[in-house]
Scaffold this motif. Sequence first.
Motif: not given
Length: 350
Positions: A9, A11-12, A14, A128
């Motif tokens: 993911n 955006n975030n 794991e 990111p």
Amino acid sequence: MKTDIIKININNPEPDKLQHAAEVLRNGGLVAFPTETVYGLGADATNGSAVSGIFKAKGRPSDNPLIVHIADSRDLDRLTALKPEVSEHLIKVFWPGPLTLVMPRSSAIPDIVTASLDSVAIRMPSHPVALALIQKAGVPVAAPSANSSGKPSPTCARHVIDDLDGKVDIIIDGGSVEVGLESTVLDITSPIPVILRPGGITREQLESVIGRVDICPSLMDSEAGLHVPKSPGMKYRHYAPEARIVLFEGKPEKVCKEISRIYRQNTGNGIKSIVLATDETVDCYKGIDVITMGSRKNPDTIASRLFHILREFNDQNVQVILAESIEDRGIGFAVMNRLIKASGYNVVKV
Ligand code: AMP
Ligand code: MG
């Protein structure tokens, strides 16, 4: 080798997935990961034998140096012998982001990374997943584009899987990338910085921050083979789909006429061709197999789609791609550089 394909993911990300990939990097393995430019194939930049795995997996010539990716600009002190003053301004404005800086190297970087040059190319990506992975690995990560040498760079995990499945430990699937073209490579070892490879950050953007920036003369030249390139990677055939590309330069109306003529000639000779046009010109190809790269008014979109489009032609058994040129300003300069190289300097001026 079995390749682990790990969906993440973006955006975030794991933490357990990142932790696992970071450990593989630290232990000398190969991990392909998304960046904002294209997917990269990473190895611990301080581990010569890990880095040699990158060259093997990609089939990359050993005289083509790699870009070292970092997540903290303080790492520059360890990796460079000297930080040219101009680097401070550039880093403040463009990092993290698609700008690679060529600087004098320190001994922390093994010869295999820099192809024994006395400089090293360094970048801090803004994606990111890339940032978090490098941070967790705790080592600088050498990472060229994650494609087989000579093919268009990968802009989604599917492209990486097509080229490198079975040859690397992990492919992290973070969807499609944003920029779609590689970073700008800027040599700041000389008093006037020189663009060795145009990319995500334009000459205009650089000049607005540091003043004059030169362009390596061999870059856009259709006789580039006659010059000795400063950036070793620029001498190889690159970005090439399986079909032959012919690039047409000139006024759009004239280009359209000439491309249509050649297309019909090819069809008559049983050669399957396709036209690579733009939103503004696509309608002038009547009864012709044509695809648009996007609008001339929005070259960013063209940049982000180009490699994907070039790879798609491989699935369609196209033999010849007849491509229009776009204006070589801003990011259009990088787009034209990739198209010229993909054509093997096969450029027709009309
Ligand atoms: P890639 O990461 O495979 O898309 O390509 C990296 C690009 O950076 C190639 O064009 C290399 O030749 C260039 N490069 C890497 N290190 C250096 C260096 N020390 N000096 C000049 N160019 C470099
Ligand atoms: Mg590459």
